[in-house]
Design a protein around this motif. Structure first.
Motif, PDB file in Angstrom:
ATOM      1  N   TYR A 180       0.882   2.475 -10.416  1.00 11.76           N
ATOM      2  CA  TYR A 180       0.645   1.264  -9.625  1.00 11.76           C
ATOM      3  C   TYR A 180       1.679   0.237 -10.048  1.00 11.76           C
ATOM      4  O   TYR A 180       1.500  -0.509 -10.998  1.00 11.76           O
ATOM      5  CB  TYR A 180      -0.772   0.747  -9.865  1.00 11.76           C
ATOM      6  N   THR A 181       2.810   0.222  -9.346  1.00 11.68           N
ATOM      7  CA  THR A 181       3.926  -0.637  -9.692  1.00 11.68           C
ATOM      8  C   THR A 181       3.778  -2.024  -9.069  1.00 11.68           C
ATOM      9  O   THR A 181       2.918  -2.256  -8.217  1.00 11.68           O
ATOM     10  CB  THR A 181       5.239  -0.011  -9.211  1.00 11.68           C
ATOM     11  N   VAL A 182       4.659  -2.927  -9.498  1.00  8.30           N
ATOM     12  CA  VAL A 182       4.679  -4.277  -8.922  1.00  8.30           C
ATOM     13  C   VAL A 182       4.993  -4.203  -7.435  1.00  8.30           C
ATOM     14  O   VAL A 182       4.442  -4.956  -6.623  1.00  8.30           O
ATOM     15  CB  VAL A 182       5.718  -5.158  -9.661  1.00  8.30           C
ATOM     16  N   ALA A 183       5.895  -3.285  -7.061  1.00  9.85           N
ATOM     17  CA  ALA A 183       6.260  -3.123  -5.650  1.00  9.85           C
ATOM     18  C   ALA A 183       5.048  -2.684  -4.824  1.00  9.85           C
ATOM     19  O   ALA A 183       4.826  -3.163  -3.705  1.00  9.85           O
ATOM     20  CB  ALA A 183       7.389  -2.102  -5.517  1.00  9.85           C
ATOM     21  N   GLN A 184       4.256  -1.750  -5.385  1.00  6.48           N
ATOM     22  CA  GLN A 184       3.048  -1.318  -4.688  1.00  6.48           C
ATOM     23  C   GLN A 184       2.046  -2.462  -4.572  1.00  6.48           C
ATOM     24  O   GLN A 184       1.386  -2.626  -3.547  1.00  6.48           O
ATOM     25  CB  GLN A 184       2.414  -0.132  -5.423  1.00  6.48           C
ATOM     26  N   PHE A 185       1.938  -3.245  -5.637  1.00  5.56           N
ATOM     27  CA  PHE A 185       1.037  -4.403  -5.596  1.00  5.56           C
ATOM     28  C   PHE A 185       1.455  -5.370  -4.490  1.00  5.56           C
ATOM     29  O   PHE A 185       0.613  -5.927  -3.784  1.00  5.56           O
ATOM     30  CB  PHE A 185       1.045  -5.123  -6.955  1.00  5.56           C
ATOM     31  N   SER A 186       2.766  -5.556  -4.339  1.00  5.66           N
ATOM     32  CA  SER A 186       3.271  -6.446  -3.288  1.00  5.66           C
ATOM     33  C   SER A 186       2.890  -5.924  -1.911  1.00  5.66           C
ATOM     34  O   SER A 186       2.492  -6.697  -1.032  1.00  5.66           O
ATOM     35  CB  SER A 186       4.795  -6.577  -3.391  1.00  5.66           C
ATOM     36  N   ALA A 187       2.994  -4.612  -1.718  1.00  2.07           N
ATOM     37  CA  ALA A 187       2.633  -4.016  -0.430  1.00  2.07           C
ATOM     38  C   ALA A 187       1.142  -4.171  -0.165  1.00  2.07           C
ATOM     39  O   ALA A 187       0.726  -4.538   0.943  1.00  2.07           O
ATOM     40  CB  ALA A 187       3.026  -2.537  -0.413  1.00  2.07           C
ATOM     41  N   PHE A 188       0.327  -3.899  -1.182  1.00  4.05           N
ATOM     42  CA  PHE A 188      -1.124  -4.069  -1.039  1.00  4.05           C
ATOM     43  C   PHE A 188      -1.468  -5.542  -0.793  1.00  4.05           C
ATOM     44  O   PHE A 188      -2.440  -5.842  -0.094  1.00  4.05           O
ATOM     45  CB  PHE A 188      -1.849  -3.570  -2.284  1.00  4.05           C
ATOM     46  N   ALA A 189      -0.667  -6.452  -1.359  1.00  7.78           N
ATOM     47  CA  ALA A 189      -0.928  -7.875  -1.181  1.00  7.78           C
ATOM     48  C   ALA A 189      -0.841  -8.266   0.295  1.00  7.78           C
ATOM     49  O   ALA A 189      -1.623  -9.094   0.776  1.00  7.78           O
ATOM     50  CB  ALA A 189       0.053  -8.705  -2.011  1.00  7.78           C
ATOM     51  N   PHE A 190       0.121  -7.679   1.017  1.00 10.37           N
ATOM     52  CA  PHE A 190       0.217  -7.945   2.456  1.00 10.37           C
ATOM     53  C   PHE A 190      -1.046  -7.477   3.170  1.00 10.37           C
ATOM     54  O   PHE A 190      -1.559  -8.151   4.072  1.00 10.37           O
ATOM     55  CB  PHE A 190       1.447  -7.236   3.034  1.00 10.37           C
ATOM     56  N   ILE A 191      -1.548  -6.316   2.766  1.00 11.73           N
ATOM     57  CA  ILE A 191      -2.762  -5.770   3.388  1.00 11.73           C
ATOM     58  C   ILE A 191      -3.962  -6.645   3.054  1.00 11.73           C
ATOM     59  O   ILE A 191      -4.785  -6.967   3.919  1.00 11.73           O
ATOM     60  CB  ILE A 191      -2.983  -4.323   2.924  1.00 11.73           C
ATOM     61  N   TRP A 192      -4.080  -7.069   1.782  1.00 19.10           N
ATOM     62  CA  TRP A 192      -5.189  -7.944   1.384  1.00 19.10           C
ATOM     63  C   TRP A 192      -5.112  -9.283   2.117  1.00 19.10           C
ATOM     64  O   TRP A 192      -6.138  -9.841   2.517  1.00 19.10           O
ATOM     65  CB  TRP A 192      -5.144  -8.185  -0.128  1.00 19.10           C
ATOM     66  N   PHE A 193      -3.883  -9.799   2.272  1.00 14.47           N
ATOM     67  CA  PHE A 193      -3.714 -11.059   2.988  1.00 14.47           C
ATOM     68  C   PHE A 193      -4.127 -10.893   4.455  1.00 14.47           C
ATOM     69  O   PHE A 193      -4.775 -11.769   5.035  1.00 14.47           O
ATOM     70  CB  PHE A 193      -2.259 -11.516   2.891  1.00 14.47           C
TER      71      PHE A 193
END
Length: 298
Positions: free
Chosen positions: A262-275
């Motif tokens: 679970y990388t920072v890049a993956q977190f960023s992608a999930f952040a768009f989905i959570w937003f």
């Protein structure tokens, strides 16, 4: 009654989240065989449940409705295929160590619901719904770029379950009859595989594995029945809030228990989905409050 419905809903989504642990315990069984056993024991459990719960007359009446109406029969056949695809994809993702992808599928599922309702039901897509879908799409595209492949499992799970739900809305039968008939339709194909093509004889696994496979019927049916009860007594808005418990539990399990990357890049992608989910929820809640105020003022 409303609080009771919330408890039912919370229980359903927590169980759906924790079911990941259950399938992780089923070792030495292929995903296809696991799905076939899940279909078999779900059907057996539902038949026992119908007999013991006194729903036999209702079940027979709804079977007659399906028999008389060929359109409903065709739709529930399609629904059985879609839920089988969803189950197989979920089991495959979990057994292959891709719990995070399975979690993603359930995160974007509500947004796919909005998209399908707009396309097939001609419902008007709100501004918040449009923004939410765009944000989720950006997140999926980012994940695809990062991993070098499209998250097929997530998309298959989201679209198969959303389409399944869309079809189920058109069939006027109870969830109990629906699950029983759906598993009954696909059961002959599952039996053909188990007895004709599987490399392992029927239930020829260690005792623990056999018990887990037999328990798959209970694990499948109980959350669905709890959800059905919750849906009767609480609003869609409330269900919308608590449904994210399921993928959140799965994501936490993937990161902290199964130690998936679970990388920072993956977190960023999930952040768009959570937003996107936050925008969608905020828009839905805002419309509900506005409609309630209008009804009170009248």
């Amino acid at each position: 009654m409303k609080n009771k419905g919330i408890y039912y809903g919370l229980s359903a989504y927590v169980l759906w989240g924790l079911i990941t642990l259950y399938w992780k315990l089923v070792v030495g069984v292929s995903p296809l065989a696991t799905m076939c056993y899940r279909i078999l024991w779900s059907f057996v459990f539902m038949m026992v449940f119908i007999l013991l719960s006194g729903k036999r007359q209702q079940f027979i009446a709804e079977l007659r409705l399906l028999w008389r109406n060929k359109a409903y029969a065709g739709l529930i056949t399609l629904a059985s295929v879609l839920i089988s695809i969803n189950w197989f994809t979920f089991i495959f993702a979990v057994s292959a160590g891709h719990v995070m992808q399975a979690s993603l599928g359930y995160y974007i599922n509500p947004l796919v619901n909005v998209l399908l309702a707009t396309v097939f039901l001609k419902e008007r897509l709100s501004r918040s719904g449009l923004i939410a879908c765009l944000l989720a799409s950006i997140g999926v595209i980012m994940l695809s770029i990062q991993t070098g492949s499209i998250p097929y499992a997530s998309l298959i799970m989201a679209f198969s379950f959303s389409t399944y739900g869309l079809i189920k809305r058109r069939i006027p039968i109870s969830s109990v009859t629906g699950l029983t008939v759906e598993t009954g339709i696909i059961l002959p194909f599952a039996l053909v595989y188990m007895f004709g093509f599987s490399t392992v004889a029927f239930m020829d696994y260690p005792l623990q594995t056999n018990l887990l496979l037999a328990g798959a019927g209970v694990v499948t049916a109980i959350p669905l029945l709890l959800f059905a009860e919750a849906a009767k007594s609480i609003s869609y808005i409330t269900l919308g809030f608590i449904q994210y418990i399921n993928p959140t539990i799965m994501l936490l399990l993937a990161v902290f228990l199964f130690h998936e990357t679970y990388t920072v890049a993956q977190f960023s992608a999930f952040a768009f989905i959570w937003f996107g989910i936050a925008v969608f929820t905020y828009g839905t809640l805002g419309r509900a409050i506005k409609e309630r105020r209008m009804s009170v003022s009248k």
